[in-house]
Design an enzyme around this catalytic site. Structure first.
Site, PDB file in Angstrom:
ATOM      1  N   CYS A  84       0.838  -1.203   0.000  1.00 37.10           N
ATOM      2  CA  CYS A  84       0.000   0.000   0.000  1.00 37.10           C
ATOM      3  C   CYS A  84       0.880   1.263   0.000  1.00 37.10           C
ATOM      4  CB  CYS A  84      -1.001  -0.030   1.147  1.00 37.10           C
ATOM      5  SG  CYS A  84      -2.361   1.156   0.922  1.00 37.10           S
ATOM      6  N   HIS A 193      -3.661  -4.790  -0.578  1.00 37.07           N
ATOM      7  CA  HIS A 193      -3.345  -5.405   0.714  1.00 37.07           C
ATOM      8  C   HIS A 193      -3.416  -6.926   0.595  1.00 37.07           C
ATOM      9  CE1 HIS A 193      -3.325  -1.809   3.317  1.00 37.07           C
ATOM     10  NE2 HIS A 193      -4.208  -1.335   2.455  1.00 37.07           N
ATOM     11  N   GLU A 195      -2.657  -9.030   2.802  1.00 41.58           N
ATOM     12  CA  GLU A 195      -3.121  -9.574   4.083  1.00 41.58           C
ATOM     13  C   GLU A 195      -4.638  -9.495   4.227  1.00 41.58           C
ATOM     14  OE1 GLU A 195      -2.667  -5.172   4.984  1.00 41.58           O
ATOM     15  OE2 GLU A 195      -1.810  -6.651   3.614  1.00 41.58           O
TER      16      GLU A 195
END
Length: 212
Positions: A84, A193, A195
């Site tokens: 990011c 992202h 994750e």
């Protein structure tokens, strides 16, 4: 059984650190959350997270001494992954509300507001990785989770040394085409992202661990 790769997640005050740690642990990494120079420099891999404003992230990285550490790792061919705003700061500059803030300058390009009817660009989107990708191997057609209003929309990389391999650039689109990922030797970064991107994001992190 293979020894887990040692990865340091840079702890400089970014808001998405814990989820990044958990995601790396989930795919088998031995993770340390730290802002200590030895942890950052000695790990097999360094993950640089980032949320918020470009200028604020650059200041926070500078305040903990991380700008020099990242530079030393890249110069020493030690893998780094930015996520990011941790992706954005690898470029030459960020432009927010007319204010230009220098980035790390590892790649050419300016991080600017997306010309889209709705920002931030929030949600799942497809990406267009190049054929020589390693990060997106096996997940070329998957969707990833984005949350951002700014991005690099123009890419110009002048290879002055004939033997230098140009970076592998992945694109996505929201209002305009923008750089969604770069793979450049030891330095990789993604605008989305991983994750928060489910199985596809987990596989991307596994692919990165496989390069360490």
């Amino acid at each position: 059984m293979a020894t887990p790769k040692k990865v340091t997640v840079l702890d400089y005050g970014s808001g998405n650190i814990r989820s990044a740690v958990r995601a790396l642990e989930h795919v088998g990494a031995d993770v340390t959350l730290s802002r200590r120079a030895e942890d950052v420099l000695e790990a097999e891999g360094l993950l640089v997270p980032g949320v918020g404003a470009f200028a604020a992230v650059m200041k926070a990285l500078k305040d903990v001494g991380a700008l020099q550490w990242i530079g030393r790792r890249v110069a020493g061919n030690r893998p780094v992954l930015g996520i990011c705003v941790g992706h954005q700061v690898m470029f030459e500059e960020g432009v927010e509300h007319g204010i230009r803030t220098p980035g790390l300058g590892e790649w050419p390009g300016s991080v600017e507001l997306l010309p889209a009817p709705i920002v931030p660009h929030m949600g799942w989107n497809t990406v267009e990785p190049p054929e020589n990708t390693r990060l997106f191997k096996g997940i070329e057609n998957e969707r990833f989770y984005f949350v951002h209003s700014y991005a690099v929309q123009k890419w110009q990389f002048d290879v002055t040394q004939p033997r230098m391999q140009p970076p592998a650039v992945t694109w996505a689109e929201h209002g305009a085409r923008f750089v969604a990922g770069v793979e450049n030797g030891p330095l990789s970064a993604v605008q989305f992202h991983p994750e928060k991107s489910g199985d596809a994001g987990a596989q991307l992190l596994k692919n990165w661990l496989g390069t360490l």
